[in-house]
Design a protein around this motif. Structure first.
Motif, short mmCIF file in Angstrom:
data_model
loop_
_atom_site.label_atom_id
_atom_site.label_comp_id
_atom_site.label_asym_id
_atom_site.label_seq_id
_atom_site.Cartn_x
_atom_site.Cartn_y
_atom_site.Cartn_z
N ALA A 151 0.98 -0.84 -0.34
CA ALA A 151 -0.03 -0.34 -0.26
C ALA A 151 0.39 1.12 0.59
O ALA A 151 0.73 2.18 -0.83
CB ALA A 151 -0.69 -0.40 1.22
N ARG A 171 -9.99 11.46 -1.90
CA ARG A 171 -9.38 10.11 -1.45
C ARG A 171 -10.54 8.54 -1.89
O ARG A 171 -9.78 8.02 -2.36
CB ARG A 171 -9.14 10.37 0.34
CG ARG A 171 -8.84 11.09 0.46
CD ARG A 171 -7.28 11.40 0.84
NE ARG A 171 -6.25 12.50 0.85
CZ ARG A 171 -6.46 13.45 0.34
NH1 ARG A 171 -6.03 13.47 -1.17
NH2 ARG A 171 -4.89 14.45 0.19
N SER A 175 -8.65 5.46 -3.66
CA SER A 175 -8.59 4.55 -2.72
C SER A 175 -9.08 3.13 -3.90
O SER A 175 -8.30 2.55 -3.93
CB SER A 175 -8.96 3.99 -1.83
OG SER A 175 -8.47 5.33 -0.46
N ILE A 180 -6.81 -0.21 -2.13
CA ILE A 180 -6.89 -0.08 -1.07
C ILE A 180 -7.67 0.84 -0.18
O ILE A 180 -8.76 0.76 -1.24
CB ILE A 180 -5.63 0.59 -0.30
CG1 ILE A 180 -5.47 2.17 -0.47
CG2 ILE A 180 -4.24 -0.15 -1.43
CD1 ILE A 180 -3.78 2.85 -0.94
N GLN A 181 -7.65 0.20 0.40
CA GLN A 181 -8.68 0.86 1.72
C GLN A 181 -8.98 2.22 1.75
O GLN A 181 -7.70 2.30 2.21
CB GLN A 181 -9.19 0.32 3.09
CG GLN A 181 -9.22 -1.29 3.15
CD GLN A 181 -11.22 -1.65 2.18
OE1 GLN A 181 -12.08 -1.12 1.66
NE2 GLN A 181 -11.28 -2.40 0.82
N PRO A 182 -9.87 2.80 1.70
CA PRO A 182 -9.56 4.26 2.53
C PRO A 182 -8.82 4.45 3.64
O PRO A 182 -8.09 5.72 3.95
CB PRO A 182 -10.71 4.52 2.46
CG PRO A 182 -11.88 4.34 1.20
CD PRO A 182 -10.89 2.87 1.89
N THR A 184 -6.73 2.62 4.58
CA THR A 184 -5.21 2.73 4.86
C THR A 184 -4.85 3.79 3.81
O THR A 184 -3.21 3.77 4.19
CB THR A 184 -5.51 1.25 3.17
OG1 THR A 184 -5.71 -0.32 4.00
CG2 THR A 184 -4.27 0.80 3.11
N LEU A 185 -5.21 3.92 3.15
CA LEU A 185 -5.00 5.49 2.32
C LEU A 185 -4.16 6.40 3.59
O LEU A 185 -3.90 6.94 3.39
CB LEU A 185 -5.95 6.30 1.07
CG LEU A 185 -5.22 7.09 0.41
CD1 LEU A 185 -4.35 7.07 -0.27
CD2 LEU A 185 -6.56 7.65 -0.81
#
Length: 220
Positions: A151, A171, A175, A180-182, A184-185
């Protein structure tokens, strides 16, 4: 020298060359032999040679962030090895690892002289090649993003290469693009900000340390 010329004739890219062009190409070409299991190059290395496999077989692969080998493809006899991503540079950056799976022979051509003597002669041809290389570079980016990068590397790569788009999108959209998950971002951006690699101002990203971001996805 005649041996090199005969080899060039067997490579499809040069099979239509007339004798005078083959003579010129022969002068800037050399042959090398390699043993099975030896490494031709590692990803992120650079070479000033345009490489072709004459005999043998090569395995091309990448290594992900967890040291897992990701097989990409095999290269067989009379095929180009080099993965071009930019004609304007004097060296060719290696996108992946190349390992010999059989005893092999390599034809090496001086890349700078090859461009001067052949590629730069025809402006339209050069432009067409550059477009093809750009498409190939896009594919390389997808392979890295989807198969190799974690990530943090995905985010760093997009910030370096598509900062304007990153700042234009929401955002959640970023993502989705990066798979990737928000959450995680958000966590990655905060980490990069703490490391002083980026600055977040009113939801927009400004890069403070380009080399640090590049080192994240280049693995150096």
């Amino acid at each position: 020298m005649q041996k090199v010329k005969d080899i060039l004739k067997n490579i499809s890219l040069f099979s239509h060359f007339e004798e005078d062009k083959l003579e010129v190409l022969t002068e800037i070409s050399t042959i090398s032999n390699y043993k099975k299991d030896s490494i031709l190059y590692y990803e992120t290395e650079s070479t000033d040679k345009l490489l072709f496999l004459i005999e043998g077989q090569i395995k091309v692969y990448k290594i992900d962030k967890y040291d897992n080998e990701i097989f990409l493809y095999y290269i067989y006899s009379n095929s180009m090895i080099s993965e071009l991503s930019n004609l304007n540079e004097s060296e060719i950056r290696c996108f992946s690892n190349a390992e010999f799976v059989k005893d092999s022979s390599i034809l090496s051509i001086d890349f700078t002289k090859f461009k001067e003597l052949f590629l730069y002669k025809d402006a339209l041809c050069l432009k067409f090649i550059q477009e093809l290389i750009y498409k190939n570079h896009q594919l390389q980016c997808i392979v890295n993003r989807e198969l190799v990068f974690d990530a943090t590397s995905k985010v760093a790569f997009m910030l370096i290469n598509d900062l304007e788009m990153f700042n234009e999108l929401k955002r959640a959209e970023v993502s989705l693009l990066l798979h990737i998950q928000p959450e995680t971002l958000s966590r990655v951006l905060k980490k990069l900000a703490r490391n002083s690699s980026i600055l977040i101002e009113k939801g927009k990203i400004r890069i403070l340390n380009y080399e640090e971001l590049k080192s994240i996805y280049l693995g150096i």
